[in-house]
Structures are given as structure tokens and as C-alpha cells.
Design a protein around this motif. Structure first.
Motif, PDB file in Angstrom:
ATOM      1  N   THR A  33       0.923  -1.278   0.312  1.00 41.52           N
ATOM      2  CA  THR A  33      -0.083  -0.102   0.198  1.00 41.52           C
ATOM      3  C   THR A  33       1.032   0.851  -0.212  1.00 41.52           C
ATOM      4  N   ASP A  34       2.174   1.433   0.700  1.00 38.30           N
ATOM      5  CA  ASP A  34       3.382   2.222   0.275  1.00 38.30           C
ATOM      6  C   ASP A  34       4.332   2.009   0.340  1.00 38.30           C
ATOM      7  N   ARG A  35       5.391   2.745   0.417  1.00 36.69           N
ATOM      8  CA  ARG A  35       6.745   2.459  -0.002  1.00 36.69           C
ATOM      9  C   ARG A  35       6.825   1.060  -0.730  1.00 36.69           C
ATOM     10  N   PHE A  36       7.383   1.198  -2.335  1.00 34.33           N
ATOM     11  CA  PHE A  36       6.898   0.066  -3.258  1.00 34.33           C
ATOM     12  C   PHE A  36       7.960   0.139  -3.910  1.00 34.33           C
ATOM     13  N   THR A  37       8.471  -0.090  -4.752  1.00 31.06           N
ATOM     14  CA  THR A  37       8.956  -0.130  -6.057  1.00 31.06           C
ATOM     15  C   THR A  37       8.921  -0.558  -7.229  1.00 31.06           C
TER      16      THR A  37
END
Length: 362
Positions: A33-37
Motif C-alpha cells: 500500500t505504500d513504500r514500494f517500487t
């Protein structure tokens, strides 16, 4: 007490669809949901990139724009040393993921920008835009719309087939067939634009050649300008004696015979045998698999220049300027410049005038 059970892991495995494999990895995919690449499989499963290069590429791709990604900056963030990071950056640059571009600012100063592309193949072969093709597609559709109007003609054809004799009487009937050919209701087919038919050239050229590029041939082993038996004997003795100082250099007679001209070239250039031995046997790689190849490389790459002669070490002679010495006039004691002693210019003129006056009076 038995082995501790991870209930969360057991619950996650129970939610994996389908039967679990008996061997290999099992993926538990939890949506981020957040902090991904997002990383493409062309990078994560690249067959020619090392795992270090893939990891460095993922680290660079996860950083925001404007962050320094030089060798020292990455070494401060990662556990790998500067040498491994530099080798990984060269791999990424060879395959187009990393590019260093020189740019000129409005002030006139040049800077180097580091550009990272997550999909370099899209730059070399960009996708063709499909928008120009949509307007041309509906154009052929009106033509089939007229087909139903001419459909009754085939329906009437079976009625006339069983009558072969009236075929001559109905010969004018085929006359209406030509009018559909000059029909202008359907626009002519639009040829594709030339930009779409031609493949665009690459937007950049890698600075580092790919690993599959042909390598230049190795430099030949140096040879003496004037080979003599003394040089050959001294070079053979030096190579045979290397195993006393470094047991790794236990060479065969064939290797010694092949390397003798290189050592003779060093000796011809006044290199001391101890200096040659120290250069050839220090700072060895571990393990040393091909000692003869290492000696050939060092004899070729580290060959010193010939010693300069005595005339090369002396300073060039400056051109001498002839200086006329000072003389003292015999009559008036005036100082003047002249190669020989005598009288100054005024005294010579006075003497010439007086002698002419005496000659005139006589």
C-alpha cells in the motif's frame, strides 16, 4: 516443549490458492500500500547481470530524483565496497540501464547528469502510437455498406442461370458492373506515415562496450633490437631463477624459451636484474593459475623506455651573441666600442679633416 509454530505463517500458507509445491520457493504475495517500487522481470531475471548489479539497480530505482548515486554515495548506503559498486555500475551502463550525460547549463558551465532508465529497450524501440491509425480504420467500412445494395444482383443471377440462350440478349446487363469501380464514395487508402514505417535510431550509445564485443588482440611480447648470446643467456638465467624467490613461478622450458625475448628487451634497456625480478614477482593474484601468462603481460605492459643518451641529458647550447669590447681612444681617452684599439670616431674624423687640409695647402 516442541518446535515453535508460526501461526501467522501457517494461516498465510493456508490462503495460498492451489496445492503447495513439494519443492522450490512458495510465494506469499501481500499487496503493498505504500513504500514500494515496481521492478521489471527483465531486470530482476537478467541473464547477463550479476546479482550485485541487479541489487544496485533496484536501490537506485527506489531512490527519489536528485539523490546522489555516485560510487562513494552508494558505498555509504550499501555494504558492498567501492570496487564492487563501480563494477556493478559499469554493467548497468553496458546494458543501457545507467547513462552519464554531459549537459550545459544556461550559465555555460558543463555538468554530468546520471540518468537511470527502468526499461532501456523502450528507449531504443519506442511503442508506435496507434492514434493516427484509428481515423483511417472507419474509412473502409462505408464500402461494405454498399455491398447490401448490390446483394440483390447475386440473388437475380440464379434466375438467369437456367436460361443460356437469352445470355446474348442480356449482354447489356453487365454494363452496370463498371460503375462500381469509379465509385468515389470510399476514400482511397491512406499510406502509413513514414515515421511509423522506419525504425527510429538509438537515442544513446553505451560508453562501455558490451561483454560480447570483440576484444582487441593482445600486444606482442617485446623483443630486443640487437639480440646477442649474452642477452639470451642472462634472460634465461633470470627466468629460471624466479622459482627461488617465488615458488609459483616454476616454469617449463617451453615457457622460458617463449619469455626470453621479453626479458632480453628489458636487459637491453639497462634494467637491473633485481628490479626485473621484483616487478615480476610482487603483488601476485591469489590463486595464480597461469604464471607464464602473467609474466608475459607484465613484460609487455610494464616495459620501461630506453635510457636517454648523454647528449639528451645536456641542456641545449644557447646561441652566442658577439659583443664588441670597449676600447680607449689614444688621443682623447674617450671610451668607445671597437674590435681593435685605436681612435674614436670624432678623432678619426678630425684626423681625416686635418690631413685633407694639409694636402690642400701643399
Amino acid at each position: 516443549m516442541g518446535t515453535r509454530q508460526n501461526t501467522a505463517l501457517a494461516r498465510a500458507l493456508a490462503e495460498v490458492p492451489g496445492p503447495l509445491p513439494t519443492s522450490g520457493v512458495i510465494h506469499i504475495a501481500i499487496p503493498h500500500t505504500d513504500r514500494f517500487t515496481i521492478v521489471g522481470n527483465h531486470l530482476a531475471q537478467h541473464p547477463d547481470l550479476s546479482c550485485t548489479a541487479v541489487g544496485i539497480a533496484v536501490r537506485i530505482q527506489s531512490l527519489p530524483q536528485g539523490i546522489e548515486v555516485g560510487i562513494k554515495a552508494l558505498a555509504a548506503r550499501c555494504r558492498e565496497g567501492e570496487k564492487r559498486i563501480a563494477a556493478a555500475l559499469r554493467e548497468l551502463e553496458a546494458f543501457g540501464y545507467l547513462q552519464r550525460v554531459r549537459d550545459r547549463l544556461p550559465s555555460g558551465r558543463f555538468i554530468t547528469r546520471t540518468v537511470f532508465c527502468n526499461q532501456p529497450t523502450a528507449l531504443v524501440h519506442p511503442r508506435r502510437p496507434a492514434a493516427p491509425q484509428h481515423p483511417a480504420a472507419p474509412a473502409p467500412h462505408p464500402a461494405p455498406a454498399q455491398a447490401p445494395t448490390s446483394a440483390p444482383a447475386p440473388a437475380q443471377a440464379p434466375a438467369q442461370v437456367p436460361m443460356p440462350a437469352p445470355a446474348t440478349a442480356t449482354a447489356p446487363a453487365p454494363a452496370p458492373a463498371p460503375p462500381p469501380e469509379p465509385d468515389t464514395s470510399a476514400p482511397p487508402p491512406v499510406p502509413p506515415p513514414p515515421l511509423l514505417s522506419a525504425h527510429p535510431g538509438p537515442l544513446f550509445v553505451p560508453l562501455v562496450p558490451p561483454p560480447t564485443a570483440p576484444k582487441p588482440p593482445p600486444a606482442p611480447l617485446p623483443r630486443p633490437n640487437e639480440p646477442t648470446p649474452e642477452l639470451d643467456r642472462a634472460a634465461t638465467a633470470l627466468l629460471s631463477d624466479l622459482r627461488r624467490h617465488a615458488p609459483q613461478f616454476t616454469l617449463s622450458e617451453t615457457d622460458i624459451r617463449h619469455l626470453v625475448p621479453g626479458v632480453a628487451a628489458w636487459l637491453e634497456r639497462a634494467a637491473h636484474p633485481d628490479a626485473i625480478r621484483r616487478i615480476l614477482t610482487t603483488d601476485l593474484p591469489h590463486p595464480l593459475r597461469h604464471p607464464a601468462k602473467l609474466l608475459k603481460h607484465r613484460l609487455t605492459a610494464l616495459l620501461p623506455p630506453p635510457l636517454p643518451g648523454a647528449h639528451d641529458l645536456t641542456a641545449p647550447a644557447r646561441p652566442r651573441i658577439a659583443v664588441t669590447p670597449f676600447q680607449t681612444c689614444d688621443d682623447c681617452d674617450r671610451v668607445f666600442r671597437s674590435p681593435t684599439p685605436g681612435h674614436c670616431r670624432d678623432c678619426r674624423e678630425h684626423r681625416a679633416h686635418r690631413s685633407e687640409a694639409t694636402r690642400t695647402a701643399a
